[in-house]
Write a protein that holds these residues in place. Structure first.
Motif, PDB file in Angstrom:
ATOM      1  N   LEU A 309       0.848  -1.191   0.000  1.00 26.08           N
ATOM      2  CA  LEU A 309       0.000   0.000   0.000  1.00 26.08           C
ATOM      3  C   LEU A 309       0.880   1.236   0.000  1.00 26.08           C
ATOM      4  O   LEU A 309       1.766   1.377   0.838  1.00 26.08           O
ATOM      5  N   LYS A 310       0.628   2.148  -0.940  1.00 26.22           N
ATOM      6  CA  LYS A 310       1.408   3.382  -1.019  1.00 26.22           C
ATOM      7  C   LYS A 310       0.584   4.548  -0.461  1.00 26.22           C
ATOM      8  O   LYS A 310      -0.495   4.849  -0.979  1.00 26.22           O
ATOM      9  N   PRO A 320       3.976   6.391  13.965  1.00 25.25           N
ATOM     10  CA  PRO A 320       4.540   5.253  13.212  1.00 25.25           C
ATOM     11  C   PRO A 320       3.967   3.908  13.640  1.00 25.25           C
ATOM     12  O   PRO A 320       3.910   2.967  12.840  1.00 25.25           O
ATOM     13  N   GLU A 321       3.525   3.804  14.888  1.00 32.04           N
ATOM     14  CA  GLU A 321       2.967   2.537  15.362  1.00 32.04           C
ATOM     15  C   GLU A 321       1.678   2.167  14.635  1.00 32.04           C
ATOM     16  O   GLU A 321       1.328   0.987  14.545  1.00 32.04           O
ATOM     17  N   VAL A 322       0.970   3.176  14.113  1.00 32.49           N
ATOM     18  CA  VAL A 322      -0.297   2.905  13.415  1.00 32.49           C
ATOM     19  C   VAL A 322      -0.034   2.147  12.120  1.00 32.49           C
ATOM     20  O   VAL A 322      -0.703   1.147  11.818  1.00 32.49           O
ATOM     21  N   ASN A 323       0.946   2.604  11.351  1.00 28.86           N
ATOM     22  CA  ASN A 323       1.288   1.891  10.114  1.00 28.86           C
ATOM     23  C   ASN A 323       1.804   0.492  10.403  1.00 28.86           C
ATOM     24  O   ASN A 323       1.493  -0.464   9.695  1.00 28.86           O
ATOM     25  N   VAL A 332       0.667  -6.864   5.141  1.00 32.73           N
ATOM     26  CA  VAL A 332       1.098  -6.103   3.965  1.00 32.73           C
ATOM     27  C   VAL A 332       2.255  -5.173   4.330  1.00 32.73           C
ATOM     28  O   VAL A 332       2.630  -5.056   5.493  1.00 32.73           O
ATOM     29  N   LYS A 333       2.791  -4.518   3.309  1.00 35.00           N
ATOM     30  CA  LYS A 333       3.801  -3.488   3.500  1.00 35.00           C
ATOM     31  C   LYS A 333       3.171  -2.133   3.217  1.00 35.00           C
ATOM     32  O   LYS A 333       2.464  -1.976   2.217  1.00 35.00           O
ATOM     33  N   VAL A 334       3.439  -1.155   4.068  1.00 41.53           N
ATOM     34  CA  VAL A 334       2.993   0.214   3.833  1.00 41.53           C
ATOM     35  C   VAL A 334       4.193   1.034   3.383  1.00 41.53           C
ATOM     36  O   VAL A 334       5.162   1.196   4.126  1.00 41.53           O
ATOM     37  N   TYR A 555      -7.413   0.568   4.612  1.00 43.08           N
ATOM     38  CA  TYR A 555      -6.497   1.438   5.362  1.00 43.08           C
ATOM     39  C   TYR A 555      -7.250   2.648   5.920  1.00 43.08           C
ATOM     40  O   TYR A 555      -7.073   3.016   7.085  1.00 43.08           O
ATOM     41  N   ILE A 556      -8.070   3.271   5.104  1.00 40.99           N
ATOM     42  CA  ILE A 556      -8.852   4.426   5.559  1.00 40.99           C
ATOM     43  C   ILE A 556      -9.756   4.034   6.717  1.00 40.99           C
ATOM     44  O   ILE A 556      -9.881   4.761   7.718  1.00 40.99           O
ATOM     45  N   ASN A 557     -10.376   2.871   6.598  1.00 38.71           N
ATOM     46  CA  ASN A 557     -11.245   2.386   7.681  1.00 38.71           C
ATOM     47  C   ASN A 557     -10.433   2.133   8.956  1.00 38.71           C
ATOM     48  O   ASN A 557     -10.877   2.439  10.072  1.00 38.71           O
ATOM     49  N   PHE A 558      -9.221   1.599   8.796  1.00 36.65           N
ATOM     50  CA  PHE A 558      -8.346   1.305   9.926  1.00 36.65           C
ATOM     51  C   PHE A 558      -7.920   2.595  10.630  1.00 36.65           C
ATOM     52  O   PHE A 558      -7.895   2.662  11.865  1.00 36.65           O
TER      53      PHE A 558
END
Length: 631
Positions: A309-310, A320-323, A332-334, A555-558
């Motif tokens: 996810l970009k 940073p803990e959220v990602n 996944v990788k952010v 991601y937006i929902n998260f």
């Protein structure tokens, strides 16, 4: 004579202090016990700990070093061979190539950066490590050629022929005769190439992507808010450079001393020392590489069609803990990139850059919707939409939240020192208090054309969305009067630390920054004038060219979830778009209880949201340049 010597030494000492005091200052504050960049609050290693646990910083160090090393090696070899070839070429060919070689050196870096970016776009190359590496090789090579050519011109042109007459092959003549003679120029070129690559910001900013950052681009985005880890990172760089310089300078001295004692240091010993140093650097790179992004999940590919996810967001705008939590939960990788203005973000989109999630501001979202850059959200996946606070529901640029989900929101107001600024003056004068001569020399203005013109237009009783030329001219005259009569200091985010330390009595500040200032200095308060202010919001959107829209919606929902919103709001200090988090943090026992800057003003008729208006933007931009000159 003695007085002259003393004067020269004093001047030299002052020059040394001028150059090295900022470095010493930075080094000391890297051990500060608080976030302040101006007030030392006891010795602490907390910022070094945070730096080594910050994955973005570790990646930036890794990419900076690996890019600089490879770019230096390649550009040194290519530049040296090219210079030798040119020295044997016809004069007209040599002069033409040298003129071409000088162009990237003389060109402004921004021109080279945009040119390379457009070149990569035309080739449809995905921006990342390779594009940055190729760019660094391209702009380092001319410096190597420029360093080697003078050494070649000073050589006897018959050396190579003499070597071949004595039985050497052409390759042996070059490597055993020519190269040793020009070695000082090669070393100088290599050092310049390494420095240029390590230090570069402008070109790197435009040619990189996919989460690949070097130190300079990372520090640029981090410097937008107070982050003392920058001091720790910079201190480590200074230490590393100092050690390198000591090795480079002391090794020849040791070699000369050993030679004088008839105990010469062999090239083998020097080679071993160099190998050890290289292995040490390699170990650092390997350690940094090992601490980088976690592996992704095959389940994510099957479920969402991608494992990557970009995200493109403002610098220092997320915990940073959220990602990391999203990566763990979804496998996944952010890839997280940052920008520092809506306009630069828009430029990258125009250049064909593809992201899955963007976080632009209100007026830019309106523009992106009008120009058909965004795709509708999948509300079946974004189940946390009902958690939105009432104040960010149904905003005029996207009334049904068809394209956007608010991320942070707030206002622009005045932070003031309660001991020195009269509240009655604020209530009576509103924004015009910035013209009150009682406070001359004690105010900060924010270096933002939109926010400054908002203040001026509101002070004059106009809408901040006006594009009437006469009204904007009046606002310009109002701002010129402020800068010419009130001796304000025009600043950006350094205003946060300055107001915490009480350097001045009044400043134009965003509410989130104001909330942090108030939490650190009990003498400060926040006021929003009755003439109205900018009720701003930043929101998450999905571009039309997003490669992973399913994962983007997840991601937006998260991010909108209670736990993620809470972490982000506590980390950044801005008002959360999650209503429950907003109430929790501003209510009894919350971290922002009693902090009037945290909770935005809602329902006030004169508060407005900036709308996209190209005519207004051009006029404001031209006028704001003149305002700063008028100072």
């Amino acid at each position: 004579m003695k007085n002259r010597k003393f004067s020269r030494r004093l001047i030299l000492a002052l020059i040394m202090i001028f150059f090295y005091f900022p470095i010493l200052y930075m080094l000391v504050f890297s051990f500060n016990g608080s976030r302040s960049l101006t007030s030392f609050d006891g010795f602490s290693l907390q910022w070094y700990t945070k730096m080594f646990h910050d994955r973005n910083m570790m990646e930036a160090i890794y990419y900076t070093l690996i890019t600089a090393v490879i770019a230096t090696l390649v550009s040194t070899v290519v530049g040296t061979i090219t210079a030798i070839g040119l020295s044997k070429s016809k004069r007209i060919v040599r002069e033409v190539v040298q003129q071409i070689n000088d162009l990237p050196i003389m060109n402004p870096e921004i021109v080279t950066a945009v040119g390379l970016m457009l070149f990569y776009v035309s080739l449809r190359m995905e921006k990342g490590f390779l594009t940055m590496l190729f760019a660094h090789i391209a702009f380092c090579t001319p410096y190597v050629i420029l360093s080697v050519m003078p050494k070649l011109r000073s050589l006897d042109p018959n050396l190579a022929e003499a070597a071949m007459d004595l039985g050497a092959k052409p390759s042996q003549a070059m490597w055993k005769v020519i190269v040793p003679q020009i070695m000082p120029g090669i070393v100088s070129g290599a050092l310049i190439a390494f420095t240029m690559s390590f230090d570069d910001f402008t070109i790197s900013y435009f040619v990189t992507g996919n989460g690949v950052k070097n130190i300079s681009t990372l520090v640029w985005t981090m410097s937008k808010r107070i982050n003392p880890s920058i001091n720790s990172l910079s201190t480590l760089i200074v230490v590393m450079i100092t050690i390198t310089l000591l090795i480079v300078n002391l090794l020849p001295v040791a070699k000369e001393k050993a030679k004088a004692k008839n105990k010469p240091i062999s090239n083998r010993t020097i080679g071993i020392i160099g190998l050890c140093f290289t292995l040490a650097i390699g170990g650092v790179l390997f350690g940094l590489k090992g601490g980088m992004r976690a592996s992704s999940s095959e389940d994510a590919i099957a479920k969402y069609g991608s494992d990557t996810l970009k995200v493109y967001n403002w610098g220092e705008y997320i915990d940073p803990e959220v990602n990391e939590a999203f990566e763990r939960e979804y496998g996944v990788k952010v890839i997280y990139d940052t920008f520092d203005s809506n306009e630069l973000m828009y430029t990258k989109l125009q250049g064909g850059e593809s992201y899955d999630v963007l976080v632009p501001s209100d007026y830019m979202i309106e523009r992106l919707i009008k120009e058909d850059y965004l795709q509708p959200l999948d509300k079946d996946r974004i189940t946390n939409l009902p958690l939105l606070a009432d104040g960010v529901k149904g905003l005029q640029y996207d009334p049904e939240n068809t394209y956007s989900v608010p991320y942070f929101w707030g206002t622009v107001g005045i932070v003031y020192n309660k001991n020195n600024i009269n509240l009655e003056d604020l209530k009576k004068e509103g924004w015009n208090i910035f013209l009150d001569q009682k406070y001359k020399g004690h105010i900060y203005m924010y270096d933002s054309e939109r926010d400054s013109f908002m203040m001026a237009l509101k002070a004059l009783g106009y809408s901040m969305n006006t594009d009437d030329e006469e009204e904007l001219k009046e606002a310009y005259d109002w701002l010129v009067q402020v800068v010419s009569t009130m001796e304000p200091e025009i600043v950006t985010d350094e205003v946060i630390d300055a107001m915490i330390n009480g350097n001045k009595d009044m400043a134009l500040v965003y509410s989130g920054d104001a909330a942090y200032i108030l939490s650190e200095n009990e003498d400060m308060a926040y006021y929003m004038p009755e003439e109205g202010t900018n009720l701003w919001s930043d929101a998450m959107v999905i571009p039309k060219n997003a490669k992973n829209p399913k994962l983007a919606n997840e991601y937006i929902n998260f991010i909108l979830d209670y736990e993620s919103s809470l972490k982000n709001s506590l980390f950044v200090g801005y008002a959360s778009s999650n209503g429950e988090v907003l109430d929790s943090l501003s209510g009894e026992g919350g971290d922002f209880e009693g902090n009037e800057a945290y909770l935005p003003r809602v329902g006030f008729a004169k508060d407005e949201i900036f709308q996209y208006n190209e005519k207004q933007k051009k006029l404001m931009s031209n006028y704001w340049t003149k305002v700063k000159i008028a100072k």
